[in-house]
Design an enzyme around this catalytic site. Structure first.
Site, mmCIF file in Angstrom:
data_model
loop_
_atom_site.group_PDB
_atom_site.id
_atom_site.type_symbol
_atom_site.label_atom_id
_atom_site.label_comp_id
_atom_site.label_asym_id
_atom_site.label_seq_id
_atom_site.Cartn_x
_atom_site.Cartn_y
_atom_site.Cartn_z
ATOM 1 N N ASP A 8 0.834 -1.197 0.000
ATOM 2 C CA ASP A 8 0.000 0.000 0.000
ATOM 3 C C ASP A 8 0.875 1.256 0.000
ATOM 4 O OD1 ASP A 8 -2.237 -1.569 0.148
ATOM 5 O OD2 ASP A 8 -2.436 -1.403 2.327
ATOM 6 N N PRO A 9 0.368 2.352 -0.541
ATOM 7 C CA PRO A 9 1.147 3.604 -0.505
ATOM 8 C C PRO A 9 1.590 3.983 0.904
ATOM 9 C CG PRO A 9 -0.695 3.849 -2.008
ATOM 10 C CD PRO A 9 -0.877 2.516 -1.331
#
Length: 318
Positions: A47-48
């Site tokens: 995930d970012p």
């Protein structure tokens, strides 16, 4: 007419330390550009808002991406107790709060140990899993209720395996630092939420950092900034950080064959062999001076069969 390649025929694996706030695809495209590679792929998105180890395969190493995607992973995470958030991490809205019970380290360890072994998980709505062709996060962002979101996510229930789960520290009354070693497909956000429910107060992921993917450890990672500095010195310098393709399968038996046999294998033919059966082997061609990886294969009933071959010209002498 053959499609013209864009970039270099460069083959190998880069161990990237993906920074916070950057998508895995953006990190991949940045590395691909720095190496001017004609082909690149990563081995399981982060995930970012997660950081850490993201192995990036260049060139023919991309044929091993799926193997690494399916491998075990390890993470360091910080669970924040007493809050449940819509996304399961610090980016989401607070949807519930509760008082954190006073528990001793031994009481916490007893709770945490319940999650070691085979565990059923319902993936978080803010994930890339698809339902009817649409990512769950797209459905989640359409403003549906929590009950509707959970009903949809429930359809993707799965069994994962937690190999080990340790409590490393308690930075505050609301925080637990954990290290998780788990099978592919494990959602750390879901694990932390489930631990929070077991404690009785809810929880979300405040930090997430991947430290291991398959055979690769986070101690050998490079940042985008470090790669950019090496790229300024030229491809010869930059290419030195590439790990060889075979590093993706270090435990597989190594089978060496002569150049003539290698030509047959590269044409998709099988070879008779006295080797013992093996589901997966490294295939190597060898002459008097060097060796060259051809790909991977299997041995069954006295026959050596190619399974996945590298599209790299044979560079050995007859």
């Amino acid at each position: 007419m053959a499609k013209r390649k864009k970039g270099r025929d460069v083959h190998g694996i880069v161990l990237l330390n993906k920074p916070l706030g950057v998508s895995s695809n953006h990190a991949l495209q940045t590395v691909k550009r720095l190496f001017n590679a004609n082909k690149a792929g990563h081995t399981g998105a982060l995930d970012p808002e997660a950081s850490g180890l993201l192995p990036i395969c260049l060139g023919e190493a991309t044929k091993f991406s799926q193997l690494l995607l399916e491998s075990d992973k390890s993470y360091q995470t910080r669970a924040y107790l007493g809050e449940v958030r819509s996304t399961g991490d610090s980016e989401g809205e607070v949807i519930r709060t509760a008082e954190v019970p006073a528990l001793s380290d031994s009481q916490l360890a007893d709770i945490i140990n319940r999650f070691i072994g085979d565990v059923e998980q319902v993936p978080p709505m803010f994930s890339a899993l698809k339902l009817d062709g649409k990512p769950l996060y797209e459905l989640a962002r359409k403003g549906m209720s929590e009950a509707e979101a959970k009903a949809i996510a429930e359809k993707k229930r799965r069994v994962i395996k937690i190999h080990s789960l340790t409590l490393d520290a308690r930075p505050s009354d609301h925080e637990l630092d954990l290290t998780v070693h788990c099978s592919k497909g494990t959602y750390i956000r879901t694990l932390v939420e489930d631990i929070g429910d077991a404690i009785g107060c809810g929880a979300y992921v405040a930090k997430l950092h991947r430290i291991q993917t398959g055979p690769y450890q986070g101690t050998d990672m490079l940042t985008l900034e470090q790669l950019a500095e090496l790229a300024e010195q030229g491809f010869e310098t930059l290419d030195q950080v590439l790990l060889p393709i075979e590093s993706a399968v270090p435990g597989w038996p190594k089978v060496e064959i002569c150049v003539e046999e290698a030509k047959r294998i590269l044409n998709g033919q099988s070879l008779r062999t006295s080797l013992e059966d093996a589901a997966s082997v490294q295939l190597w061609a060898a002459d008097s001076a060097r060796q060259q990886l051809l790909g991977v294969g299997q041995v069954s009933d006295g026959v050596l069969k190619p399974v996945r071959l590298l599209n790299i010209p044979l560079q050995l002498a007859d």
